[in-house]
Design a protein around this motif. Sequence first.
Motif, PDB file in Angstrom:
ATOM      1  N   TYR A 211      40.539  50.090  41.600  1.00 25.87           N
ATOM      2  CA  TYR A 211      39.401  49.021  41.731  1.00 25.87           C
ATOM      3  C   TYR A 211      38.188  49.796  41.248  1.00 25.87           C
TER       4      TYR A 211
ATOM      5  N   PRO B 231      29.738  41.941  42.129  1.00 27.01           N
ATOM      6  CA  PRO B 231      30.892  42.478  42.588  1.00 27.01           C
ATOM      7  C   PRO B 231      30.539  42.633  44.274  1.00 27.01           C
TER       8      PRO B 231
ATOM      9  N   GLY C  34      40.256  54.335  44.383  1.00 27.17           N
ATOM     10  CA  GLY C  34      41.569  54.334  44.401  1.00 27.17           C
ATOM     11  C   GLY C  34      42.093  55.935  44.040  1.00 27.17           C
TER      12      GLY C  34
ATOM     13  N   PHE D 159      33.788  53.207  42.013  1.00 27.42           N
ATOM     14  CA  PHE D 159      35.294  52.610  42.155  1.00 27.42           C
ATOM     15  C   PHE D 159      36.136  53.239  43.390  1.00 27.42           C
TER      16      PHE D 159
ATOM     17  N   ARG E 187      33.756  38.470  42.001  1.00 28.61           N
ATOM     18  CA  ARG E 187      34.338  38.818  42.975  1.00 28.61           C
ATOM     19  C   ARG E 187      36.036  38.241  42.788  1.00 28.61           C
ATOM     20  N   TRP E 188      36.795  38.889  42.820  1.00 31.78           N
ATOM     21  CA  TRP E 188      38.146  38.629  42.732  1.00 31.78           C
ATOM     22  C   TRP E 188      38.642  38.204  44.248  1.00 31.78           C
TER      23      TRP E 188
ATOM     24  N   LEU F 262      44.396  46.192  48.335  1.00 31.18           N
ATOM     25  CA  LEU F 262      44.092  46.915  47.169  1.00 31.18           C
ATOM     26  C   LEU F 262      44.871  48.236  47.500  1.00 31.18           C
TER      27      LEU F 262
ATOM     28  N   PHE G  95      40.271  44.704  50.835  1.00 26.88           N
ATOM     29  CA  PHE G  95      40.379  46.132  50.421  1.00 26.88           C
ATOM     30  C   PHE G  95      41.783  46.831  50.909  1.00 26.88           C
TER      31      PHE G  95
ATOM     32  N   ALA H 240      45.226  47.724  38.211  1.00 31.14           N
ATOM     33  CA  ALA H 240      43.890  47.934  38.535  1.00 31.14           C
ATOM     34  C   ALA H 240      42.772  46.670  38.138  1.00 31.14           C
ATOM     35  N   ILE H 241      42.090  46.497  38.969  1.00 24.13           N
ATOM     36  CA  ILE H 241      41.133  45.392  38.550  1.00 24.13           C
ATOM     37  C   ILE H 241      39.639  45.803  38.476  1.00 24.13           C
ATOM     38  N   ALA H 242      38.771  45.202  37.629  1.00 31.18           N
ATOM     39  CA  ALA H 242      37.387  45.411  37.540  1.00 31.18           C
ATOM     40  C   ALA H 242      36.831  44.330  37.672  1.00 31.18           C
ATOM     41  N   GLU H 243      35.652  44.185  38.930  1.00 29.85           N
ATOM     42  CA  GLU H 243      34.675  43.427  39.069  1.00 29.85           C
ATOM     43  C   GLU H 243      33.505  43.518  38.212  1.00 29.85           C
TER      44      GLU H 243
END
Length: 866
Positions: A798, A779, A689, A687, A744-745, A791, A788, A766-769
Motif C-alpha cells: 500500500y 488517502p 507492506g 507506505f 480511498r479504495w 491488505l 488494513f 499493490a494499491i496506491a491512494e
Amino acid sequence: MAYSSHVSTGWESLDAIIDHLRTGDNVVWQVDSIDDYQRVVTPFVNAALARNDRVVYMRFGRHTALVEERPDLAVYHLQTENSFESFSVQVHNIITREGRDVCYVFDSLSDLLHLWATDRMIGDFFFVTCPYLFQLNTIAYFALLRNHHSYKSIARIRETTQVLIDVHNYKGQICVHPIKVEHRYSPTMFFPHIKEKDALAPVINSVEATRLFSHLSRSSTAGAQRHLDYWDRLFMEARTLLESDAGPAERQDMVQQLSRLMLTRNKRMLALIREYFSLEDLLQIKERMIGTGFIGGKSVGMLLARNILAREEGFDWQGVLEHHDSFYIGSDVFYSFIVQNGWWQTFMAHKTGEGYFDRAKELKEKIPHGSFPDEIVERLTLMLEYFGQSPIIVRSSSLLEDAFGSAFAGKYDSFFCVNQGSPEKRYREFEGAMLRVFESTMGEDALAYRRQRGLDRSDEQMALLVQRVSGAYHKSYFFPELAGVGLSRNPFVWKKGMDPGAGMARLVFGLGTRAVNRVENDYPRIVAMDDPLVKPLAGTEDIRRFSQRFVDLLNLEENRLETVSLEGLLEKEVPGRIDLVGVRDTEAAQRLREMGRPEKAHWILTFDPFLSQTPFVTTMRRLLSRLETVYESPVDVEFTVNFAENQAMQVNLVQCRPFQGLDDSVGRRIPETIDRRDTVLRVAGNFMGGAVWRPISRIILVDPEPYVALSMSEKYSVARLVGKLNRLIKDREAQATLLMGPGRWGTHSPAMGVPVSFAEINQVSAIAEISYQSGSLIPDLSFGTHFFHDLIETGIFYLAVYPEDPEVVFNPEWIYALPNQLPALVPEAARFSHVVNVVDTVGTGLVLQSDMVTQVAACYLAPKAG
C-alpha cells in the motif's frame, strides 16, 4: 438391492416379527454393547450380499470393526478429527455418490460423543442423514449404546427413524424388543422376544414379562442425569474433579479435553491455552455459555489476552483492566438452526464448487426468517434478563475468525442492541441481531475471503460473543470516553527514526466503530507509541481538517446507533472528558467574533492531553508488548477507555488477534541515480507492506480529474469495472498489478474515492491512494481497520501518494504514453477509457521497491544489468 419393498434382516425369525424391512428404512438398534450390535449386523450384511445388493460400511468408531473387509463390501474410513460439518459433509457426499438402493451399516453413533460431546449434534446428524437415505430408497443400520444419551436425544431419534429396536442381554440370552416399526403391525410385534436356539419367542406370559422387565430396570443406569445432555454431564464430571483432591496432571488432562471441545482445535492456540487457562476458567466459561460447541475465535482471543495479562507479575492489570461479564452462544446453535429450519440440503449444496455462491445467496435470504428451538429461546431470555436495559453488542465469533493467518476482519457483522423498551421488544431486537450475524456468514465478501485462503471447504461455524457495551450514560446517550485499535507493530512509519516495534494506535472519541471502519470524511487520531504527539499531518489547518468531527454513540431515547457531529453533541452539553481528548479551536472562535456572531466553544479532537497527561501510552505499550511476546507474533487489539469515579483510567480489552507480520527486513537499496522520467511514483514514508522488490506487469490507473467529473452512477460503474479487471488477474505473482486511484479504495462513498468491495481488488499486488485536493479525495492512513487487515493478509503493498508534497514524484504521463488496453480487455467499458488506463508493462523493467532504511518506496524502471 432387489426392488421388492420387503427386505430381509438376515434373521428369518426377526423378519416374521417385524414383517421384514422396507426399502427406505433407517433401523436404529439400542444395545448394551458393540458385540450385541454386531450380532444383528452380520446376518443383515450376509443376506444383502447374497442378494447381490450393494453394501456400504461407514467406519468411524473407536470400537472394533463390525464386519471384515472383503471385495464385495465397500468400506469408507471417515475422517473424524474435525467437527459436525466435516463429518456430515463426508457422509452426505458418499451417499450422493453411491446413489439409490444401497444397504448401509454405520458404526455406533455413540462413538461420536468423543468428537462432539453433545447429544444434540448426534441428533442433528441423524435428523439430516435419515431423510436423505430414505429419499434414496436405502436401508441403513445404526446403533446407540444404551444409557449413553439423554432421553430427549433418544426421543428425537425415535421420532425420525422408521425402525427402533432394543437389544438386551437376559440371563445369557439375547432379548429383542421392537419399540417402533413404521407402517407394520402384528399382534406380538411390540413384545420383547427371547432368542431360543435360532428362533425369537415373544414374552407374553405376565410372570415372565414382569421378571424380564424387573431385571432390565435393575441393570439400567438410567437416572436423573439421563435428563441432561452428555455435554452437561461432562462438565459435571469436570466440576467434581475440580472439587476433589485430584492432582495437577489430572486437572490438566481435563483442561485439554474441554479446550478441544469448547475453545479451539488450532494447535498454536491450544498451546497457549494450556499455559494460561485453568480448569476453573473453563468452568466459568461454561456457566456463561448458551448451547454447545465452540465459543469461537473472537471470544477465545479476548479471554486469552486477559488471562495472559492477569498472569503477568510486576504490574497491576486487575486494577487497569475493566472487568467483563460476557456470554457465549455456542457454535452448535448455528448448525442446529440450519438443520431444524430444514435448510441442511441447501447448506450441503452451498459447500460444493458450483453452488458455493448461488446457494449461499439462497441461504442468506432464508436466515432472517428462521426460528430457534424453545430451549435456546429460554436461555437467551434469561441472559437478557441478566443484562436488564444495559446496552449490549452481539459480535460474530466464528471458528476461523481471529486465528493465525485468517483474521476475517470486518467479514462478519456485529450489531449493537441499545436494549431499551419492553422485554418482548428487547428480545425481538436481540434475536434479529443474532440472525443478521448468521446471515453475514453467507455474504459475498466473506465467501470470497474464505475461498481465496483455501478455507471454502473448512468448517466455519458461527458462534456469538455477547458483551456489555463499555461506556457511560451521558443524558440520553451512551458511549465510552475513547475507543480504538492498537497494533504491537507500527506498519506505517511516516517519520524517519520512528520505531515500528513500539506499536501504534488508532483513537476515536465515542464508540470504536469509527476506529475499525474507514469512515467517510472523518479521521481518527493515529498515534505512534514511541512519539505519541507527532502527527502525520502537522499544519494547524491540516490538523483541523484531518481530525474526527463526528461521534458514534447509542441514542437511548430512539433506541438506535447514531452518528452525531461533535459540534451538535457539545451543544447539548453532554458531559464528558472533552478536555482530555480535544483542544479549543481559538482560530474558529476568533473568526466568529470577527463576523459578529455569538461565540461558542469549538474543539479539535487532537487527543494530545489524553496522550500526555494519562498513563495510556505506557500502559498500551506494555500491553501490546506483553501480548506479542507470548503470542510470538504481532497482535492487534480493540479497546475502550473509561474513567472510574476516582478518575483512574480503565481499559476494556474487547478483542485480541494475531495479524500477519510484515517483512521489515532491510532488503536491497533503491538506486539514488534513477532519472525522474523513469519513475512512475516515489514516496517518502506513507507506505505499508515492508521490504518489497516486485516486477510490475500491469498498471491500472483511475485518473483523478476525469473520475471526479463523473456522475454518481458512473463512479459506481467504474468501481464494478475495476472488479472485472481484478478478476482477469489469474496469477498474482506472474501478473503483478499496481492499482492506482484517487482518494480511498474501498470507501462507501464515491465522493471519497472508488467504492469497490475488497473482493474487487483482492488480486492486485499493490494499491496506491492518490490525493486529489481539488476533489477533496484524500488517502486514509487506515492501519488498524478491517481494510488494513485485508491488505496485510492478502500481501497487498500500500502507498499513499500526495502529489502536492515536493518530495513525492507522481508521473502519470509515463502511463499515458503507453497504449490503453481497456477496450481490448473489457470492450463494453470502452467509454471509460478516458478515466481508466490499463497498461501492460511486461518487458519494460518496471519494478516496485521499498527501502526500509531510507523509508522510501518507488515504482521505477530498473537499470539494465551491465
